[in-house]
Design a protein around this motif. Structure first.
Motif, PDB file in Angstrom:
ATOM      1  N   GLU A  18       0.861  -1.200   0.000  1.00 27.30           N
ATOM      2  CA  GLU A  18       0.000   0.000   0.000  1.00 27.30           C
ATOM      3  C   GLU A  18       0.891   1.242   0.000  1.00 27.30           C
ATOM      4  OE1 GLU A  18      -3.499   1.032   0.078  1.00 27.30           O
ATOM      5  OE2 GLU A  18      -2.219   2.777  -0.197  1.00 27.30           O
ATOM      6  N   LYS A  19       0.679   2.113  -0.971  1.00 30.71           N
ATOM      7  CA  LYS A  19       1.586   3.273  -1.022  1.00 30.71           C
ATOM      8  C   LYS A  19       1.193   4.366  -0.031  1.00 30.71           C
ATOM      9  CE  LYS A  19      -0.155   6.021  -4.890  1.00 30.71           C
ATOM     10  NZ  LYS A  19       0.189   6.716  -6.108  1.00 30.71           N
ATOM     11  N   GLY A  31     -19.620   7.808   0.491  1.00 29.06           N
ATOM     12  CA  GLY A  31     -20.990   8.074   0.976  1.00 29.06           C
ATOM     13  C   GLY A  31     -21.033   9.202   1.980  1.00 29.06           C
ATOM     14  N   ASN A  36     -21.741   4.003   1.295  1.00 30.37           N
ATOM     15  CA  ASN A  36     -22.862   3.331   0.632  1.00 30.37           C
ATOM     16  C   ASN A  36     -22.303   2.057  -0.034  1.00 30.37           C
ATOM     17  OD1 ASN A  36     -25.081   4.349  -2.120  1.00 30.37           O
ATOM     18  ND2 ASN A  36     -25.193   2.656  -0.697  1.00 30.37           N
ATOM     19  N   LEU A 116       4.102   0.435  -5.641  1.00 38.84           N
ATOM     20  CA  LEU A 116       4.307  -0.559  -6.688  1.00 38.84           C
ATOM     21  C   LEU A 116       4.761   0.160  -7.952  1.00 38.84           C
ATOM     22  CD1 LEU A 116       3.826  -3.470  -7.864  1.00 38.84           C
ATOM     23  CD2 LEU A 116       1.574  -2.651  -8.511  1.00 38.84           C
ATOM     24  N   ASP A 160      -1.469   5.044 -11.108  1.00 41.47           N
ATOM     25  CA  ASP A 160      -0.238   4.266 -11.343  1.00 41.47           C
ATOM     26  C   ASP A 160      -0.522   2.978 -12.130  1.00 41.47           C
ATOM     27  OD1 ASP A 160       0.524   6.149  -9.524  1.00 41.47           O
ATOM     28  OD2 ASP A 160       1.310   4.753  -8.023  1.00 41.47           O
ATOM     29  N   GLN A 337     -15.888  10.959  -8.252  1.00 41.09           N
ATOM     30  CA  GLN A 337     -15.971   9.771  -7.386  1.00 41.09           C
ATOM     31  C   GLN A 337     -15.426   8.538  -8.076  1.00 41.09           C
ATOM     32  OE1 GLN A 337     -19.631   8.983  -5.432  1.00 41.09           O
ATOM     33  NE2 GLN A 337     -19.628  10.925  -4.358  1.00 41.09           N
ATOM     34  N   GLU A 365     -11.580  -0.262  -9.559  1.00 44.59           N
ATOM     35  CA  GLU A 365     -11.702   0.897 -10.435  1.00 44.59           C
ATOM     36  C   GLU A 365     -10.632   0.972 -11.508  1.00 44.59           C
ATOM     37  OE1 GLU A 365     -13.027   4.377  -7.914  1.00 44.59           O
ATOM     38  OE2 GLU A 365     -12.264   5.304  -9.727  1.00 44.59           O
ATOM     39  N   GLY A 375     -23.741   3.076  -4.557  1.00 46.03           N
ATOM     40  CA  GLY A 375     -23.236   1.806  -4.029  1.00 46.03           C
ATOM     41  C   GLY A 375     -22.731   0.882  -5.126  1.00 46.03           C
ATOM     42  N   LEU A 378     -18.660   0.433  -5.231  1.00 46.96           N
ATOM     43  CA  LEU A 378     -18.115  -0.439  -4.179  1.00 46.96           C
ATOM     44  C   LEU A 378     -18.555  -1.883  -4.423  1.00 46.96           C
ATOM     45  CD1 LEU A 378     -18.278   1.767  -0.961  1.00 46.96           C
ATOM     46  CD2 LEU A 378     -16.262   1.067  -2.263  1.00 46.96           C
TER      47      LEU A 378
HETATM   48  C1  FAD Z   1     -15.648  11.057  -2.312  1.00 41.01           C
HETATM   49  C2  FAD Z   1     -16.007   9.682  -2.813  1.00 41.01           C
HETATM   50  C3  FAD Z   1     -17.176   9.091  -2.379  1.00 41.01           C
HETATM   51  C4  FAD Z   1     -17.538   7.825  -2.872  1.00 41.01           C
HETATM   52  N1  FAD Z   1     -18.659   7.230  -2.384  1.00 41.01           N
HETATM   53  C5  FAD Z   1     -19.006   5.998  -2.810  1.00 41.01           C
HETATM   54  C6  FAD Z   1     -20.116   5.314  -2.239  1.00 41.01           C
HETATM   55  O1  FAD Z   1     -20.731   5.764  -1.264  1.00 41.01           O
HETATM   56  N2  FAD Z   1     -20.452   4.106  -2.775  1.00 41.01           N
HETATM   57  C7  FAD Z   1     -19.757   3.543  -3.821  1.00 41.01           C
HETATM   58  O2  FAD Z   1     -20.136   2.469  -4.290  1.00 41.01           O
HETATM   59  N3  FAD Z   1     -18.646   4.128  -4.319  1.00 41.01           N
HETATM   60  C8  FAD Z   1     -18.252   5.326  -3.842  1.00 41.01           C
HETATM   61  N4  FAD Z   1     -17.108   5.912  -4.328  1.00 41.01           N
HETATM   62  C9  FAD Z   1     -16.278   5.151  -5.302  1.00 41.01           C
HETATM   63  C10 FAD Z   1     -15.434   4.091  -4.561  1.00 41.01           C
HETATM   64  O3  FAD Z   1     -14.795   4.678  -3.461  1.00 41.01           O
HETATM   65  C11 FAD Z   1     -14.380   3.475  -5.494  1.00 41.01           C
HETATM   66  O4  FAD Z   1     -15.001   3.006  -6.660  1.00 41.01           O
HETATM   67  C12 FAD Z   1     -13.645   2.336  -4.791  1.00 41.01           C
HETATM   68  O5  FAD Z   1     -12.977   2.807  -3.637  1.00 41.01           O
HETATM   69  C13 FAD Z   1     -12.638   1.701  -5.737  1.00 41.01           C
HETATM   70  O6  FAD Z   1     -11.942   0.724  -5.018  1.00 41.01           O
HETATM   71  P1  FAD Z   1     -10.489   0.239  -5.508  1.00 41.01           P
HETATM   72  O7  FAD Z   1     -10.029  -0.718  -4.471  1.00 41.01           O
HETATM   73  O8  FAD Z   1     -10.537  -0.191  -6.913  1.00 41.01           O
HETATM   74  O9  FAD Z   1      -9.597   1.567  -5.464  1.00 41.01           O
HETATM   75  P2  FAD Z   1      -9.191   2.493  -4.227  1.00 41.01           P
HETATM   76  O10 FAD Z   1     -10.244   2.495  -3.195  1.00 41.01           O
HETATM   77  O11 FAD Z   1      -8.768   3.786  -4.832  1.00 41.01           O
HETATM   78  O12 FAD Z   1      -7.932   1.748  -3.611  1.00 41.01           O
HETATM   79  C14 FAD Z   1      -6.712   1.674  -4.302  1.00 41.01           C
HETATM   80  C15 FAD Z   1      -5.574   1.509  -3.311  1.00 41.01           C
HETATM   81  O13 FAD Z   1      -4.361   1.282  -4.006  1.00 41.01           O
HETATM   82  C16 FAD Z   1      -3.353   2.110  -3.454  1.00 41.01           C
HETATM   83  N5  FAD Z   1      -2.366   2.372  -4.518  1.00 41.01           N
HETATM   84  C17 FAD Z   1      -2.531   3.133  -5.612  1.00 41.01           C
HETATM   85  N6  FAD Z   1      -1.423   3.095  -6.360  1.00 41.01           N
HETATM   86  C18 FAD Z   1      -0.526   2.304  -5.711  1.00 41.01           C
HETATM   87  C19 FAD Z   1       0.787   1.874  -5.991  1.00 41.01           C
HETATM   88  N7  FAD Z   1       1.445   2.237  -7.094  1.00 41.01           N
HETATM   89  N8  FAD Z   1       1.391   1.065  -5.099  1.00 41.01           N
HETATM   90  C20 FAD Z   1       0.774   0.667  -3.955  1.00 41.01           C
HETATM   91  N9  FAD Z   1      -0.488   1.045  -3.649  1.00 41.01           N
HETATM   92  C21 FAD Z   1      -1.137   1.855  -4.524  1.00 41.01           C
HETATM   93  C22 FAD Z   1      -4.098   3.357  -2.984  1.00 41.01           C
HETATM   94  O14 FAD Z   1      -3.353   4.057  -1.996  1.00 41.01           O
HETATM   95  C23 FAD Z   1      -5.378   2.731  -2.438  1.00 41.01           C
HETATM   96  O15 FAD Z   1      -5.255   2.350  -1.100  1.00 41.01           O
HETATM   97  C24 FAD Z   1     -16.717   7.172  -3.834  1.00 41.01           C
HETATM   98  C25 FAD Z   1     -15.541   7.785  -4.274  1.00 41.01           C
HETATM   99  C26 FAD Z   1     -15.173   9.025  -3.749  1.00 41.01           C
HETATM  100  C27 FAD Z   1     -13.878   9.661  -4.220  1.00 41.01           C
END
Ligand code: FAD
Length: 394
Positions: A18-19, A31, A36, A116, A160, A337, A365, A375, A378
């Motif tokens: 985790e970076k 949310g 959510n 990474l 990244d 978002q 994502e 929701g 997520l």
């Molecule tokens: C303000 C806000 C509100 C939201 N509310 C909702 C909601 O209520 N419901 C919903 O369904 N969705 C919501 N979303 C969208 C949701 O948060 C994302 O779709 C979801 O978090 C994506 O998950 P993920 O694990 O793919 O990415 P992320 O949650 O972005 O996690 C990626 C992780 O990888 C790490 N990382 C990145 N690059 C590197 C690297 N090179 N090396 C090591 N680690 C790295 C990051 O630090 C992070 O911890 C919201 C988004 C935002 C910004």
């Protein structure tokens, strides 16, 4: 985190790299801090066109009930608000903590503040070498869950994953900020203080309506936002990014059909007497919207209604039915978002493995999947995480 838990529950020895200085920073902001988690009204059409065809299969493997059971297994009880699923605590921080507790319980190693940089094929016992800014790790499977470009700076969403995956030979679809508000052109005389109105907002390009949504629209000195604008943004953003002439058309009377609105206008016009334009419009709509309409039409509030023709009065009222605002740009990735675009689904198998190198998985994502607000994003993160985590541990 979800992928790591599923892989570890299946017997794998897992390390999370985790970076950031903490896990789940973005999750903790979801949310409005309430998280959510998913939505009981789950449909494939709530995701982007490229994903829809495959969503049925993925959601039948790990759907809404599976998310709810997964969180129950972590001790997170959920509640439904009109189908929108939140933790009972109403605190996203408890969701992050519950995931962290499970990560601890399963003995998953977490390496913080390490970025990474790339993945290479190993030559000896292991299949892959994972390279970071501080070192190297050997692995026989790698799950890329590095998110996108969306979210505040503190989430460290710097995209990244796109260059890492490109180097591995994956196709990266053009990315855009989605679930985002829009800046309006400077000439639009936006209200100096924020306004919230229940309205229908449509986005048009020439004669084509790109999207229409109903709900609480927010207008500020800079532009428009709110849930309906964010929902529509996914269908609009590409045209805005290409600098096409996109307009938002706000109907401040969404509950009136055309006949009712014509009748309302006729009733109003009967009030055309000695009163001023200011008095005439006083109770018609939000006063900040009225200010906007009048300044855009270059009309003085003190004008007497008797000096305004019927057709002009109708034209003024019609502006509240279709308030046209030229869109200049979006508010950008940090205000968005979710990111639309990313790793092409054509490169990804049904277990989220890279087809050309099935020990590497892409989820969340990072992949070219984005959903509506409510929701759905997520749910996607947990669906792809659980499936890939299980597959990677086999
Ligand atoms: C303000 C806000 C509100 C939201 N509310 C909702 C909601 O209520 N419901 C919903 O369904 N969705 C919501 N979303 C969208 C949701 O948060 C994302 O779709 C979801 O978090 C994506 O998950 P993920 O694990 O793919 O990415 P992320 O949650 O972005 O996690 C990626 C992780 O990888 C790490 N990382 C990145 N690059 C590197 C690297 N090179 N090396 C090591 N680690 C790295 C990051 O630090 C992070 O911890 C919201 C988004 C935002 C910004």
């Amino acid at each position: 985190m979800c992928a790591a838990i599923y892989a570890a529950r299946n017997g794998a020895k897992v390390t999370i790299i985790e970076k950031n200085t903490q896990l789940g920073k973005k999750l903790s902001m979801t949310g409005n801090g309430r998280c959510n988690l998913t939505n009981l009204d789950m449909r494939e059409e709530y995701y982007n066109a490229a994903a829809r065809g495959r969503m049925k299969e993925w959601l039948s493997t790990f759907g809404v009930e599976d998310v709810i059971s997964f969180f129950k297994s972590l001790g997170v009880v959920v509640k439904s608000e009109d189908g929108y699923i939140y933790p009972m605590s109403g605190q996203a921080s408890t969701v992050v903590k519950a995931l962290e507790n499970e990560i601890d319980r399963l003995g998953i190693e977490v390496v913080y503040s390490e970025q990474l940089k790339g993945i290479e094929k190993a030559t000896e016992a292991w299949d892959y070498v994972v390279k970071t800014d501080k070192g190297r790790y050997e692995a026989d499977a790698v799950i890329l869950a590095v998110g996108s470009l969306s979210g505040a700076k503190s989430t460290m969403s710097t995209g990244d994953g796109y260059y890492i995956c490109k180097k591995l030979g994956m196709t990266v679809k053009d990315t855009y900020p989605a679930l985002v508000g829009f800046k309006c052109a400077p000439e639009e005389n936006m209200p100096s203080s924020g306004v919230r109105i229940t309205a229908e907002v449509s986005f048009v390009l020439g004669k084509e309506t790109l999207a229409s949504e109903y709900g609480e629209v927010q207008l500020t000195s800079e532009g428009i936002s709110g849930i309906p604008v964010m929902q529509a943004s996914r269908d609009v953003i590409r045209f805005v990014a290409e600098k096409k002439p996109v307009y938002a058309v706000i109907d401040c009377f969404p509950d009136y059909d055309d006949k009712d609105f014509e009748a309302l206008k006729a009733d109003m016009i009967r009030l055309k007497d000695e009163r001023s334009l200011d008095e005439f419009l006083l109770g018609f709509c939000n006063s900040n919207i009225t200010d906007m309409v009048l300044s855009r039409m270059k009309l003085s509030r003190s004008m007497k209604m008797k000096n305004i023709s019927v057709s002009m009065a109708q034209c003024i009222l019609d502006n509240f039915r279709a308030l046209r605002l030229k869109i200049d740009d979006s508010f950008g990735y940090q205000a968005s978002q979710v990111t639309s675009g990313g790793i092409s689904l054509g490169d990804i198998g049904s277990d989220f493995a890279f087809k050309q190198d099935p020990g590497i998985f892409c989820i969340g994502e990072l992949v070219d999947v984005d959903g509506r607000c409510g929701g759905y994003n997520l749910q996607w993160a947990f669906t792809s995480g659980s499936i890939a985590g299980t597959a990677a541990s086999l």
